[in-house]
Design a protein around this motif. Structure first.
Motif, PDB file in Angstrom:
ATOM      1  N   GLU A  57      44.192  34.136  36.249  1.00  0.00           N
ATOM      2  CA  GLU A  57      45.175  33.881  37.306  1.00  0.00           C
ATOM      3  C   GLU A  57      45.114  34.986  38.355  1.00  0.00           C
ATOM      4  OE1 GLU A  57      48.467  31.475  34.565  1.00  0.00           O
ATOM      5  OE2 GLU A  57      48.811  33.562  35.120  1.00  0.00           O
ATOM      6  N   ALA A  58      45.048  36.240  37.874  1.00  0.00           N
ATOM      7  CA  ALA A  58      44.961  37.381  38.793  1.00  0.00           C
ATOM      8  C   ALA A  58      43.666  37.346  39.591  1.00  0.00           C
ATOM      9  CB  ALA A  58      45.067  38.685  38.017  1.00  0.00           C
ATOM     10  N   GLN A  59      42.547  37.104  38.908  1.00  0.00           N
ATOM     11  CA  GLN A  59      41.262  37.033  39.601  1.00  0.00           C
ATOM     12  C   GLN A  59      41.286  35.966  40.680  1.00  0.00           C
ATOM     13  OE1 GLN A  59      38.443  36.438  36.398  1.00  0.00           O
ATOM     14  NE2 GLN A  59      37.902  38.604  36.363  1.00  0.00           N
ATOM     15  N   SER A  60      41.860  34.815  40.366  1.00  0.00           N
ATOM     16  CA  SER A  60      41.908  33.720  41.330  1.00  0.00           C
ATOM     17  C   SER A  60      42.734  34.075  42.559  1.00  0.00           C
ATOM     18  CB  SER A  60      42.485  32.461  40.661  1.00  0.00           C
ATOM     19  OG  SER A  60      42.312  31.323  41.474  1.00  0.00           O
ATOM     20  N   CYS A  61      43.678  35.014  42.375  1.00  0.00           N
ATOM     21  CA  CYS A  61      44.516  35.474  43.490  1.00  0.00           C
ATOM     22  C   CYS A  61      43.948  36.709  44.184  1.00  0.00           C
ATOM     23  CB  CYS A  61      45.932  35.757  42.996  1.00  0.00           C
ATOM     24  SG  CYS A  61      46.829  34.279  42.441  1.00  0.00           S
ATOM     25  N   GLY A  62      42.724  37.101  43.813  1.00  0.00           N
ATOM     26  CA  GLY A  62      42.073  38.231  44.475  1.00  0.00           C
ATOM     27  C   GLY A  62      42.566  39.585  44.027  1.00  0.00           C
ATOM     28  N   LEU A  63      43.046  39.690  42.776  1.00  0.00           N
ATOM     29  CA  LEU A  63      43.586  40.952  42.273  1.00  0.00           C
ATOM     30  C   LEU A  63      42.605  41.591  41.286  1.00  0.00           C
ATOM     31  CD1 LEU A  63      46.055  42.884  42.120  1.00  0.00           C
ATOM     32  CD2 LEU A  63      46.891  41.491  40.213  1.00  0.00           C
ATOM     33  N   PRO A  64      42.260  42.878  41.465  1.00  0.00           N
ATOM     34  CA  PRO A  64      41.422  43.559  40.465  1.00  0.00           C
ATOM     35  C   PRO A  64      42.131  43.608  39.113  1.00  0.00           C
ATOM     36  CG  PRO A  64      41.610  44.869  42.474  1.00  0.00           C
ATOM     37  CD  PRO A  64      42.609  43.761  42.583  1.00  0.00           C
ATOM     38  N   VAL A  65      41.351  43.566  38.038  1.00  0.00           N
ATOM     39  CA  VAL A  65      41.904  43.523  36.684  1.00  0.00           C
ATOM     40  C   VAL A  65      41.323  44.654  35.841  1.00  0.00           C
ATOM     41  CG1 VAL A  65      42.098  42.174  34.561  1.00  0.00           C
ATOM     42  CG2 VAL A  65      42.222  41.015  36.790  1.00  0.00           C
ATOM     43  N   ILE A  66      42.219  45.381  35.157  1.00  0.00           N
ATOM     44  CA  ILE A  66      41.830  46.327  34.108  1.00  0.00           C
ATOM     45  C   ILE A  66      42.264  45.708  32.792  1.00  0.00           C
ATOM     46  CG2 ILE A  66      42.210  48.600  33.098  1.00  0.00           C
ATOM     47  CD1 ILE A  66      42.744  49.667  35.903  1.00  0.00           C
ATOM     48  N   ALA A  67      41.327  45.532  31.854  1.00  0.00           N
ATOM     49  CA  ALA A  67      41.651  44.880  30.592  1.00  0.00           C
ATOM     50  C   ALA A  67      40.997  45.620  29.438  1.00  0.00           C
ATOM     51  CB  ALA A  67      41.188  43.425  30.602  1.00  0.00           C
ATOM     52  N   SER A  68      41.580  45.448  28.265  1.00  0.00           N
ATOM     53  CA  SER A  68      40.961  46.023  27.075  1.00  0.00           C
ATOM     54  C   SER A  68      39.700  45.238  26.731  1.00  0.00           C
ATOM     55  CB  SER A  68      41.940  46.010  25.902  1.00  0.00           C
ATOM     56  OG  SER A  68      42.349  44.696  25.606  1.00  0.00           O
ATOM     57  N   LYS A  69      38.806  45.902  26.030  1.00  0.00           N
ATOM     58  CA  LYS A  69      37.528  45.282  25.678  1.00  0.00           C
ATOM     59  C   LYS A  69      37.625  44.710  24.269  1.00  0.00           C
ATOM     60  CE  LYS A  69      32.761  46.305  26.914  1.00  0.00           C
ATOM     61  NZ  LYS A  69      31.805  47.389  27.266  1.00  0.00           N
ATOM     62  N   ARG A  70      38.655  43.905  24.052  1.00  0.00           N
ATOM     63  CA  ARG A  70      38.915  43.352  22.725  1.00  0.00           C
ATOM     64  C   ARG A  70      39.159  41.858  22.791  1.00  0.00           C
ATOM     65  NH1 ARG A  70      42.271  47.058  18.542  1.00  0.00           N
ATOM     66  NH2 ARG A  70      41.550  49.120  19.137  1.00  0.00           N
ATOM     67  N   SER A  71      39.003  41.197  21.658  1.00  0.00           N
ATOM     68  CA  SER A  71      39.276  39.777  21.444  1.00  0.00           C
ATOM     69  C   SER A  71      38.716  38.923  22.573  1.00  0.00           C
ATOM     70  CB  SER A  71      40.775  39.546  21.203  1.00  0.00           C
ATOM     71  OG  SER A  71      41.545  39.996  22.291  1.00  0.00           O
ATOM     72  N   SER A  72      39.527  38.075  23.169  1.00  0.00           N
ATOM     73  CA  SER A  72      39.013  37.102  24.146  1.00  0.00           C
ATOM     74  C   SER A  72      38.791  37.685  25.537  1.00  0.00           C
ATOM     75  CB  SER A  72      40.010  35.940  24.268  1.00  0.00           C
ATOM     76  OG  SER A  72      41.227  36.399  24.838  1.00  0.00           O
ATOM     77  N   LEU A  73      39.336  38.847  25.825  1.00  0.00           N
ATOM     78  CA  LEU A  73      39.392  39.308  27.215  1.00  0.00           C
ATOM     79  C   LEU A  73      38.019  39.518  27.865  1.00  0.00           C
ATOM     80  CD1 LEU A  73      42.493  41.675  26.973  1.00  0.00           C
ATOM     81  CD2 LEU A  73      42.381  39.339  27.864  1.00  0.00           C
ATOM     82  N   PRO A  74      37.042  40.146  27.201  1.00  0.00           N
ATOM     83  CA  PRO A  74      35.725  40.256  27.837  1.00  0.00           C
ATOM     84  C   PRO A  74      35.065  38.895  28.046  1.00  0.00           C
ATOM     85  CG  PRO A  74      35.934  41.833  26.036  1.00  0.00           C
ATOM     86  CD  PRO A  74      37.092  40.894  25.930  1.00  0.00           C
ATOM     87  N   SER A 115      49.542  38.505  44.084  1.00  0.00           N
ATOM     88  CA  SER A 115      49.105  38.981  45.400  1.00  0.00           C
ATOM     89  C   SER A 115      49.848  40.236  45.843  1.00  0.00           C
ATOM     90  CB  SER A 115      49.291  37.871  46.445  1.00  0.00           C
ATOM     91  OG  SER A 115      48.487  36.755  46.151  1.00  0.00           O
ATOM     92  N   SER A 116      51.030  40.477  45.269  1.00  0.00           N
ATOM     93  CA  SER A 116      51.828  41.640  45.670  1.00  0.00           C
ATOM     94  C   SER A 116      51.301  42.940  45.065  1.00  0.00           C
ATOM     95  CB  SER A 116      53.284  41.454  45.241  1.00  0.00           C
ATOM     96  OG  SER A 116      53.424  41.593  43.826  1.00  0.00           O
ATOM     97  N   ALA A 117      50.534  42.837  43.985  1.00  0.00           N
ATOM     98  CA  ALA A 117      50.143  44.028  43.222  1.00  0.00           C
ATOM     99  C   ALA A 117      48.826  44.623  43.714  1.00  0.00           C
ATOM    100  CB  ALA A 117      50.035  43.670  41.745  1.00  0.00           C
ATOM    101  N   ASP A 118      48.552  45.828  43.240  1.00  0.00           N
ATOM    102  CA  ASP A 118      47.280  46.495  43.523  1.00  0.00           C
ATOM    103  C   ASP A 118      46.298  46.354  42.379  1.00  0.00           C
ATOM    104  OD1 ASP A 118      47.728  47.969  46.172  1.00  0.00           O
ATOM    105  OD2 ASP A 118      49.494  48.548  45.018  1.00  0.00           O
ATOM    106  N   VAL A 119      46.811  46.115  41.168  1.00  0.00           N
ATOM    107  CA  VAL A 119      45.937  45.936  40.006  1.00  0.00           C
ATOM    108  C   VAL A 119      46.749  45.289  38.889  1.00  0.00           C
ATOM    109  CG1 VAL A 119      46.420  48.245  39.048  1.00  0.00           C
ATOM    110  CG2 VAL A 119      44.277  47.086  38.452  1.00  0.00           C
ATOM    111  N   LEU A 120      46.117  44.426  38.114  1.00  0.00           N
ATOM    112  CA  LEU A 120      46.696  43.903  36.883  1.00  0.00           C
ATOM    113  C   LEU A 120      46.129  44.705  35.718  1.00  0.00           C
ATOM    114  CD1 LEU A 120      48.247  41.541  35.308  1.00  0.00           C
ATOM    115  CD2 LEU A 120      45.969  40.534  35.039  1.00  0.00           C
ATOM    116  N   VAL A 121      47.003  45.152  34.811  1.00  0.00           N
ATOM    117  CA  VAL A 121      46.558  45.904  33.640  1.00  0.00           C
ATOM    118  C   VAL A 121      46.986  45.160  32.380  1.00  0.00           C
ATOM    119  CG1 VAL A 121      46.609  48.096  32.407  1.00  0.00           C
ATOM    120  CG2 VAL A 121      46.738  48.074  34.907  1.00  0.00           C
ATOM    121  N   ILE A 122      45.999  44.784  31.561  1.00  0.00           N
ATOM    122  CA  ILE A 122      46.239  44.097  30.291  1.00  0.00           C
ATOM    123  C   ILE A 122      45.566  44.920  29.189  1.00  0.00           C
ATOM    124  CG2 ILE A 122      45.921  41.953  28.977  1.00  0.00           C
ATOM    125  CD1 ILE A 122      47.705  41.501  31.324  1.00  0.00           C
ATOM    126  N   PRO A 123      46.307  45.860  28.571  1.00  0.00           N
ATOM    127  CA  PRO A 123      45.695  46.755  27.573  1.00  0.00           C
ATOM    128  C   PRO A 123      45.835  46.250  26.135  1.00  0.00           C
ATOM    129  CG  PRO A 123      47.868  47.552  28.120  1.00  0.00           C
ATOM    130  CD  PRO A 123      47.691  46.247  28.863  1.00  0.00           C
TER     131      PRO A 123
END
Length: 215
Positions: A123-140, A103-111
């Motif tokens: 976890e981030a989504q459930s806390c209302g945080l926008p997420v930037i993630a790579s388009k690989r493996s399980s993330l999409p 909740s303290s952050a402005d964005v979660l980045v998982i590259p």
């Protein structure tokens, strides 16, 4: 059969940003990028740090908040990029405090170049945080339509531009993806995990021994 992991929705929920930052002793008016996980090579932290350097050149108040243990290789890269003033490390965070971190952050980045399940995304989504993630493996598969996806995971210029767009956007511009992220995270629960796991056992038992439902 695919049975997804879950999260505790009674724990992972949004808190007011000022409340979360006060609790964690973080600056109230900085732009905070969050990254969670180890520093092994597949996590692609090197690219995130190089993108941070580009962001800091434009806005010295940008901070990367890292949850995880700092390695010698990453420590050297931080020094080489002159980023020590713009990175905060929290090596151990009790699970009860994790929702405040998100909740303290402005964005979660998982590259990440490779990833397992990707718990921080939901976890981030459930806390209302926008997420930037790579388009690989399980993330999409986990993030669904509700993340900003990195097309070129090792391109620090593109990553810095994407992060900059998200952290500078007004909240009302992000609300659609935040609300969709909360809805997406709601699909992953331990109750659902248990029910679907039980259903698989019952199906196998019925096929092999016609035992019927487990009591």
């Amino acid at each position: 059969s695919v049975v997804y992991n879950g999260i505790a929705h009674s724990l992972f929920k949004p808190y007011e940003k000022w409340e979360a930052r006060n609790r964690l002793n973080l600056p109230l008016y900085a732009k905070i990028i969050l990254n969670v996980g180890s520093e092994i090579k597949r996590k692609n932290l090197q690219t995130l740090l190089k993108s941070l350097r580009l962001l800091v050149d434009k806005n010295p108040k940008v901070i990367l908040l890292r949850i995880g243990e700092k390695t010698a290789a990453i420590s050297k890269l931080i020094d080489d990029l002159r980023l020590s003033e713009n990175i905060r490390y929290l090596n151990f965070v009790p699970e009860s405090d994790l929702p405040y971190v998100y909740s303290s952050a402005d964005v979660l980045v998982i590259p990440s170049l490779e990833e397992g399940f990707g718990f921080p995304v939901i976890e981030a989504q459930s806390c209302g945080l926008p997420v930037i993630a790579s388009k690989r493996s399980s993330l999409p598969e986990i993030g669904g339509q509700n993340c900003f996806y990195i097309e070129k995971e090792e391109d620090e210029v593109l990553l810095s531009e994407m992060i900059g767009d998200v952290i500078s956007a007004r909240l009302n511009r992000l609300m659609t993806i935040i609300e969709a992220g909360i809805e997406n995270a709601g699909k992953f629960s331990w109750e659902k995990n248990a029910q679907e796991t039980l259903a698989v056992y019952e199906e196998v038992l019925n096929k092999d021994g016609n035992i019927g439902k487990l009591e």
